[in-house]
Design an enzyme around this catalytic site. Structure first.
Site, short mmCIF file in Angstrom:
data_model
loop_
_atom_site.label_atom_id
_atom_site.label_comp_id
_atom_site.label_asym_id
_atom_site.label_seq_id
_atom_site.Cartn_x
_atom_site.Cartn_y
_atom_site.Cartn_z
N SER A 85 54.41 25.46 14.75
CA SER A 85 55.13 24.10 14.47
C SER A 85 55.67 23.35 15.83
CB SER A 85 56.22 24.23 13.55
OG SER A 85 57.04 22.93 13.50
N TYR A 93 63.93 28.28 11.09
CA TYR A 93 62.49 28.01 10.97
C TYR A 93 62.01 28.00 12.61
CZ TYR A 93 58.50 25.01 10.44
OH TYR A 93 57.10 24.51 10.61
#
Length: 316
Positions: free
Chosen positions: A191, A204
């Site tokens: 990501s 995350y």
């Protein structure tokens, strides 16, 4: 030299740097567009199989569709058996010349003999040539966006279990099989969070940074050993997925559908780089972001992060 002259030259330099960065981003986008995918290299043998983790919805489900359309048999992984069986039935009707299996295993399952046995049983007697590490999240019913001082021990364990531990142990178990069936393909979903840190997404961000480091080392090790195993790390911006609070009406140039995103991802297979940002809208976004001074970058990520948090809050 007057103050106005210095300001003018400074602005001109900043503008030139921005244009140069955007130009490089556009050039990179053109190179990606001209590249021809070599996904077919991994569709070899009588019955080639791919295992897609987190295949019950979103990006994982889109990967399953695209691999099936490309001639692969697909192992659909998820944690809800009823949902996977429904998807399996839909796939069998849509792709009648393919074979589909389901693999039910909660990604938070602790490692051990039972875990190993479940994974190896899922691929037993199958010619596995590709693996997509897509499963992500915190292990809960939905992802929360908390500042680090407010995260619970359950959230910490969930993020580490799903994004780090599950992926690592799955690689440990399936890498020998992929090497046995060379050439092979291993895709890791990362990501933009690994590069552009955003408040409220500390766990995350840390998890995706681990994924990127792990995959880069693995790619180098495969080269040193002379193995024909392609490792790809996919960097992505926002994609219109339900888990992020988006829907089809939110699809735009900067926020593609899962299908468009996965199609662009598979087009980069064979591209001479481990880490790729396959979707053109994301590449241009990242190029623009990197051209900004640090204070502007910080302001932008705080603003975009707040929008994501607001969207996620509306799910409740």
């Amino acid at each position: 030299m007057s103050g106005n002259d210095i300001l003018f030259k400074t602005c001109a330099l900043v503008g030139a740097g921005t244009l140069a960065s955007l130009g490089l981003g556009l050039l990179s986008a053109v190179r990606y567009q001209l590249h021809r995918s070599t996904l077919h290299r991994y569709r070899h043998g009588k019955e080639p199989w791919v295992l897609v983790t987190g295949a019950s919805d979103g990006i994982g489900l889109a990967f399953a569709h695209q691999f099936a359309q490309s001639g692969f048999n697909v192992i659909l992984h998820g944690r809800t058996e009823a949902k996977l069986k429904r998807i399996q039935a839909e796939f069998e009707q849509k792709y009648s010349d393919r074979i589909f299996k389901i693999f039910v295993l909660d990604a938070t399952t602790p490692p051990g003999p039972e875990f190993d046995r479940a994974v190896l049983d899922a691929v037993k007697d199958l010619r596995l040539t590709a693996l997509v590490h897509n499963a992500a999240g915190s292990g809960g019913s939905q992802v929360e966006a908390n500042v680090i001082e407010d995260v619970t021990s359950r959230e910490i364990e969930g993020w580490i279990n799903v994004n780090v531990r599950f992926m690592s142990h799955l690689t440990r178990l399936l890498l020998p099989i992929l090497l046995q069936n060379q050439p092979g393909l291993l895709i890791f979903m990362s990501s933009a969070a690994a590069d552009f840190t955003t408040p409220n997404f500390g766990l995350y961000t840390g998890a995706k940074a681990f994924v990127e480091g792990f995959s880069r080392v693995l790619a180098l090790e495969m080269k040193v050993k002379g193995h024909d195993l392609e490792v790809k790390t996919i960097s992505t911006g926002m994609v219109a997925t339900a888990s992020s609070g988006w829907s089809e009406k939110d699809i735009s140039f900067s926020r593609p559908s899962t299908t468009d995103f996965v199609k662009s991802t598979l087009k980069t297979i064979g591209y001479n780089s481990v880490k790729v940002t396959p979707y053109i809208g994301h590449r241009l976004q990242f190029a623009f972001f990197n051209s900004l001074p640090s204070w502007a970058q910080e302001k932008m990520v705080m603003s975009s992060g707040q929008k994501v948090r607001d969207k996620m809050a509306k799910r409740n």
